[in-house]
Design an enzyme around this catalytic site. Sequence first.
Site, mmCIF file in Angstrom:
data_model
loop_
_atom_site.group_PDB
_atom_site.id
_atom_site.type_symbol
_atom_site.label_atom_id
_atom_site.label_comp_id
_atom_site.label_asym_id
_atom_site.label_seq_id
_atom_site.Cartn_x
_atom_site.Cartn_y
_atom_site.Cartn_z
ATOM 1 N N THR A 34 -37.857 7.994 1.984
ATOM 2 C CA THR A 34 -39.132 8.030 1.714
ATOM 3 C C THR A 34 -39.508 8.808 0.694
ATOM 4 O O THR A 34 -38.748 10.094 0.555
ATOM 5 C CB THR A 34 -39.898 8.791 2.946
ATOM 6 O OG1 THR A 34 -39.415 8.266 4.302
ATOM 7 C CG2 THR A 34 -41.304 8.952 3.053
ATOM 8 N N GLY A 37 -38.929 13.163 -0.751
ATOM 9 C CA GLY A 37 -37.628 13.986 -0.328
ATOM 10 C C GLY A 37 -38.047 14.584 0.977
ATOM 11 O O GLY A 37 -39.001 14.484 1.627
ATOM 12 N N THR A 38 -37.009 15.528 1.537
ATOM 13 C CA THR A 38 -37.103 16.197 2.597
ATOM 14 C C THR A 38 -38.461 17.243 2.917
ATOM 15 O O THR A 38 -39.195 17.007 3.841
ATOM 16 C CB THR A 38 -35.777 17.065 2.775
ATOM 17 O OG1 THR A 38 -34.724 16.247 2.901
ATOM 18 C CG2 THR A 38 -35.956 17.854 4.213
ATOM 19 N N CYS A 39 -38.552 18.088 1.740
ATOM 20 C CA CYS A 39 -39.574 19.127 2.041
ATOM 21 C C CYS A 39 -40.910 18.471 2.317
ATOM 22 O O CYS A 39 -41.748 18.883 3.304
ATOM 23 C CB CYS A 39 -39.662 19.900 0.855
ATOM 24 S SG CYS A 39 -41.023 21.281 0.717
ATOM 25 N N HIS A 440 -54.647 50.898 1.957
ATOM 26 C CA HIS A 440 -54.414 51.570 3.344
ATOM 27 C C HIS A 440 -55.936 50.747 4.078
ATOM 28 O O HIS A 440 -56.840 50.588 3.179
ATOM 29 C CB HIS A 440 -54.737 52.881 3.445
ATOM 30 C CG HIS A 440 -54.650 53.565 4.712
ATOM 31 N ND1 HIS A 440 -53.609 53.573 5.833
ATOM 32 C CD2 HIS A 440 -55.951 53.975 5.242
ATOM 33 C CE1 HIS A 440 -54.463 54.067 6.747
ATOM 34 N NE2 HIS A 440 -55.656 54.383 6.501
#
Length: 456
Positions: A34, A37-39, A440
């Site tokens: 696909t 890629g993977t990400c 803070h």
Amino acid sequence: MRHHDLIVIGSGSGNSFLDARFAPLDVALVDGGTFGGTCLNVGCIPTKMLVHPADVARSVERASHLGIDAAVDKVRWTDVRARIFGRIDPISAAGRDYRTSRCPHITFYEGYARFTGPRRLVVDLPGGPVELTADRVVVAAGSRPTVPPVVAESGVPFHTSDTVMRIDALPEHVVILGSGYIAAEFAHVFSALGSAVSIVGRSAPMLRGQDETVRERFTELARGRWDVHLGAEPARVRGDGAEVVLDLADDAVVRGDLLLVATGRRPNGDRLDLRRAGIPTHPDGRIVVDEFQRSPADGVFALGDVSSRFQLKHVANRESTVVAHNLLHPDALRRTDHRFVPSAVFTEPQIAAVGRTEQECRADGLDYAVRVQAYGDVAYGWAMEDDTGFCKVLAERGTARLLGAHLMGPEASIVIQPLIQAMSFGLGAKEMATGQYWIHPALPEVVENALLGLRL
């Protein structure tokens, strides 16, 4: 046979560096999976788009202790899935379309490649194999899920992280084989969205690569939330499409209606016939590269999961920028800096880390100080009623050099960023703690207090 100036194998981070600087070159881009890629398709992005609704559901579940009575009425899984892939699939398709229709200097070969010799490949296309040669080759072929033989040979249906996000309905009971970051993230997702979860892991505790304080505390929390079996391996996997059963070596039996295999990922170099090109690999299958991302094979570079010990998208992206520069400027090479690579686990509570663990500091014989600061000890952690989060910092005595940082708690992947910056640019613990304002009552005060608490 077609010759190119440059061949890039992989359309993930390998594709991303092919910008206008490469327009004068004749480039081949090769990928049979696909596009993107993977990400993009099965990794970082869709999983985090899935984690976020899980986080929301957990927030609703815990709201009563803040004086807000709320409940999750229903999880519309198909809508959750559609939100994710309704955005991702068009991005993948658009990326492919861009390369094929608007980049005349790039030829996209939509097939899987394998080497037949030095800088010589064959690509299997629907119309038949095509032979390619090039002056230079970049291997960015990624990785894939590992599946233990006990599962692969059982014939029992199972999912991996590549497929489980596209299921049609939430399972009643998910059995996860594995105890690393993928297991921890999907355990959070499925349990928060309403499924029962069982985890079967060979190692104990969970997340064994994390700092000892993180992995021990997370494992304790996991045991209270999920059905956890650690130091356990399935002797047999059986079942059918309706039920899966893991018979463990200690005679315990774990049952569910979906099996998710999350036992890690392996580099795809073993599918490329690398030896034919003289490209050496490490024992775990990763391509050997130097600090310039060069393979010992002349003219061959590699990047990302196929060569890196860090299976992280931000590492692959950094390596791709180095490769791009070095391809364009062979007389002024740049090095990849892997000294301070951060990582995060998007489970619940979230986990983030950079630098050495405490066990690594001991093993290296370092003289170090350590401080663990609870989220609940600072104003915003108190406001959240957080009773599990913490920031752990390690620094070298005498020099105040930061050695490592490990956080577990809300937004850990964001809160850790000042520590990543300090380590990357050589800012010591004392200077970091006292040389700037800390807002803070913001959550990063947990970092400030941890640094101030170090006995250096």
